[in-house]
Structure formats: C-alpha cells, structure tokens
Design an enzyme around this catalytic site. Structure first.
Site, mmCIF file in Angstrom:
data_model
loop_
_atom_site.group_PDB
_atom_site.id
_atom_site.type_symbol
_atom_site.label_atom_id
_atom_site.label_comp_id
_atom_site.label_asym_id
_atom_site.label_seq_id
_atom_site.Cartn_x
_atom_site.Cartn_y
_atom_site.Cartn_z
ATOM 1 N N GLU A 218 0.831 -1.204 0.000
ATOM 2 C CA GLU A 218 0.000 0.000 0.000
ATOM 3 C C GLU A 218 0.861 1.249 0.000
ATOM 4 O O GLU A 218 2.050 1.217 0.326
ATOM 5 C CB GLU A 218 -0.941 0.031 1.205
ATOM 6 N N TYR A 350 11.686 -0.254 8.558
ATOM 7 C CA TYR A 350 10.425 -1.009 8.584
ATOM 8 C C TYR A 350 9.269 -0.101 8.987
ATOM 9 O O TYR A 350 9.330 0.614 9.989
ATOM 10 C CB TYR A 350 10.519 -2.182 9.558
ATOM 11 N N ALA A 385 1.302 -7.259 12.832
ATOM 12 C CA ALA A 385 -0.142 -7.487 12.750
ATOM 13 C C ALA A 385 -0.845 -6.430 13.587
ATOM 14 O O ALA A 385 -0.295 -5.935 14.575
ATOM 15 C CB ALA A 385 -0.497 -8.887 13.255
ATOM 16 N N LYS A 403 2.313 -12.953 6.199
ATOM 17 C CA LYS A 403 2.928 -11.799 5.534
ATOM 18 C C LYS A 403 4.395 -12.065 5.196
ATOM 19 O O LYS A 403 4.868 -11.703 4.114
ATOM 20 C CB LYS A 403 2.791 -10.564 6.423
#
Length: 416
Positions: A218, A350, A385, A403
């Site tokens: 995204e 990250y 998550a 993932k």
C-alpha cells in the site's frame, strides 16, 4: 530490466516501480539527509542547516535550494521520523537518534514504461550498453524459517490486548524480526520476489550502509502536481495463494469477520481525519470502501481515501499528516506509538516509507512492508499485525507468518 543497472556498480541507487513504470536513479548528484536537529546537503551544494518546526518543510527548503533544474529525489524515510512530527513525539522521550531521511538526487535516471526507455542525466551511453546486455540469472532461493520467536511475540500481543481492553488505545501494530542466517543477494531476491508478488509499489535500494528490497502492499500517500491526494489504508488480512476454493473461503471470512472489519473501519476513519488537516474538508471522500486487494501471499481489506490540498499546503504537509501509516502504527497514533516504543524493537526503515518527490510538488510514498533489509552483511525480514481488543496471540502470530511468506520464499544467498 532496470535491475541490470543495480548490478552495474553505482554506489547509491534506488529502483522504484509504480503503476507499471520502472525508474532507476543512480549515483549522487546530491544527497539530502535529515536527523533530529539538522538537514544536510552534499554534492553540487554543501550545506548544514539546523532546523525546527516542520521536518517536511526543512526537506522541501533544502531540495528547493539545489542548483539543479527540474530535480527529482528518491529515498527513504525511517519510522522514527514520526518522533519529529508535532503531536507525535513521545512525552519525556529523547528525540529519535541517527539519520531519519536520506534522499538521492541522481546523476543518472532511467524510466521504462510501456516499452519506452527515457534517459536523463549522465552516463547515457553506458546505460544503453548495460540495458542491451543479456540478462543475468536470478539464482535460487534458500529456505528461511519464519516461525521463530513465536513465544515472545505472543506475550507482547497479550500485553497489548490487555492495554487495549483497559482503554489505553484502540489498536496497535506489533511486529517481529526474523534474522536471515546468510548474506543476501538483494538484486536477485528482488527479481524473484517481484515475480511472486502483486504489490502496489516495489523498490530496491542501496543508500549509505542500508540495502532494502520490498513489495509494498500500500501507499502512505500520493500527491499529484495539481494537489490531488490519495491514501489507501489496508487493514484486515487473510492468507492467499492456497488454491481457488481455499482463497475464496478465506476472502468470505475476511469480509465478514467482526475483528477485521472493525480494524479496517477505524483505520479508514483515521485516514479521513488526517487528510482533513491538509485538504479542503469537503473534498475528502472514501472510494471502493472495503474492497479486497491480493498482495502476494495475503489478501487485505482496502479502501481509497482522497482529497485536494488546501491553499498553502504542500505534498510534504500531506506526508506529515499521514505518517506513519495508520495501518503500521495504530489508533490513536500518539498512544500507539508509545506502545510500540515499549513493546516493539526499534524499527528503522520497517513501516517507514520509500519516497519519490519532484520540483513540481508531486510526491509518492510507498509503505515499507513485505521487505528484506541488509546492513553490514546482516540481513533480516520483519512483519507485524494489527492488535485490537478481540485479537488473539495465536492468530496474530499466524498473520505475521502469512505476511513473511510474501518475501521469505524468494531470498537468495549471496554467491549461491
């Protein structure tokens, strides 16, 4: 493919894919970096300026000072950038340390779209020669176990659920790292991983000491030169790629699961609120609410949130308003960032962003997830998550594994 250029010996480079177009930006005509106190420019202009207030405004001013016509910049924004933003810095905490933004204004820029190659800058003859050479085999991946450290992650999820039920915050994203036990061939990993993924954006970079290759599910934000702003929160996840019947059943469960629907709805609401800070209020709208996007080994609930920049606002204001992505931090952001500081490891790149920005005010920022990272020969994966009141430690651990499987099967050992 542009990865041939990544193998060609450029010291710093960024490969960025958006909407079927690929860009390679290599060699530093100038580098702009930002930390908690200074913005520095090196290259065609050397400056070292103390900044205060808005870090985005400081970056924009530094870029506009460059004696480079029609500049375009490519680079990375670490998660710690959030600690510089008004209202998000943790009370009583020291300013985030180290370099938080690094932008490259390239000497050589190559764009490949619809079969057409556009060259800009230096070394154009060399670039044509490299692109005309036979391709190099990507190599074979080496197995990486993504199910390590499960007990520690479950404990942290359980603590977050407890805090959410106590009313401290509504949602938080907790993550875990998986060390790769060998030095990684980042270019080969990117090539294999891109074939196995369906990202919103993809990227491959070496900037300074850090390398990264990723398949972003995204965007954080896209801003056009005319001021149109888009963000696309993805929240709510199930596995994908296990066969048509299993995938369809997982999708049906995803679209009807109260926990996943709540997690997604509050993320969309937050994105709307954030856009209203920088956009004309009545222009903010939601499109394709709770559609499903397939991203490699997972499928997500997804919505588009759009708006138009208000007068006097810039693309950097939009990045500040939406950073860090709500789907990688939590709700409310200040409280979730406090929880992340207590319950997560330092994140580095990250859940930050890989960005492109240009002289005309446009900006595109890809959320850094589904990626492999490497520094000083040490490589790792990371996934998280979204934790809400109805979360269970086992399910959230399984979501991180789902993932990680978007990247782990494609990791290639260097020299293998």
């Amino acid at each position: 493919m542009v990865t041939a250029l990544a193998r060609a010996g450029f010291d710093d480079y960024v490969v960025y894919e958006r909407d079927g177009a690929w860009t390679f930006a290599g060699g530093a005509l100038a580098t702009v970096t930002l930390d908690a106190t200074h913005v520095r420019v090196r290259g065609v202009l050397d400056s070292d300026i103390e900044w205060s207030g808005s870090p985005g405004a400081a970056l924009r001013k530094a870029l506009d000072s460059l004696p480079v016509r029609d500049w375009r910049a490519y680079g990375r924004v670490h998660f710690g950038f959030a600690g510089l933003l008004p209202g998000l810095g943790l009370r009583g905490a020291a300013a985030p340390a180290g370099e938080l933004v690094r932008l490259l204004i390239p000497r050589t820029e190559v764009r490949i779209a619809d079969g057409e190659v556009t060259l800009r800058g230096e070394d154009q003859d060399r670039v044509r020669e490299i692109l005309g050479e036979p391709g190099v085999s990507s190599g074979k991946p080496t197995l990486v176990d993504v199910r390590v450290d499960g007990a520690s992650y479950r404990e942290r999820v359980a603590q977050a659920v407890k805090e959410i039920r106590q009313g401290q915050y509504q949602k938080v994203i907790l993550s875990r790292s998986v060390r790769i036990p060998f030095e990684t061939d980042m270019v080969a990993t990117y090539e294999l991983g891109r074939r196995g993924n369906t990202p919103a954006r993809s990227f491959l970079m070496r900037l300074g000491n850090l390398e990264a290759a990723g398949f972003s599910p995204e965007i954080v934000v896209t801003v056009s030169a005319s001021g149109d702003v888009t963000t696309q929160p993805l929240a709510g996840t199930r596995a994908f790629g296990r066969g048509a019947d299993v995938d369809a059943a997982a999708r049906a469960e995803l679209e009807s699961n109260p926990k996943e629907i709540f997690e997604h709805a509050v993320s969309v609401r937050t994105a709307q609120e954030e856009l209203r800070h920088v956009c004309v209020a009545e222009s903010v709208r939601v499109g394709d609410f709770m559609g499903v996007k397939e991203r490699g080994s997972v499928q997500h609930l997804a919505s588009l949130v759009n708006g138009t920049l208000a007068a006097g606002r810039t693309s950097w204001d939009a990045l500040e308003a939406l950073f860090p992505a709500v789907t990688a931090s939590g709700i409310p952001k200040p409280e979730s960032l406090d929880a992340i500081a207590r319950l997560d490891e330092p994140r580095g790149l990250y859940s930050g962003a890989v960005i492109t920005a240009a002289h005309d005010g446009s900006l595109d920022a890809a959320l850094v997830l589904r990626a492999v990272y490497q520094e000083a020969g040490v490589a790792w994966l990371r996934a998280g998550a979204g934790i809400v009141a109805d979360s269970t430690p086992d399910r959230e651990l399984e979501e991180t594994c789902e993932k990680l499987t978007s990247v782990a099967p494609y990791v290639v050992e260097k020299g293998a």
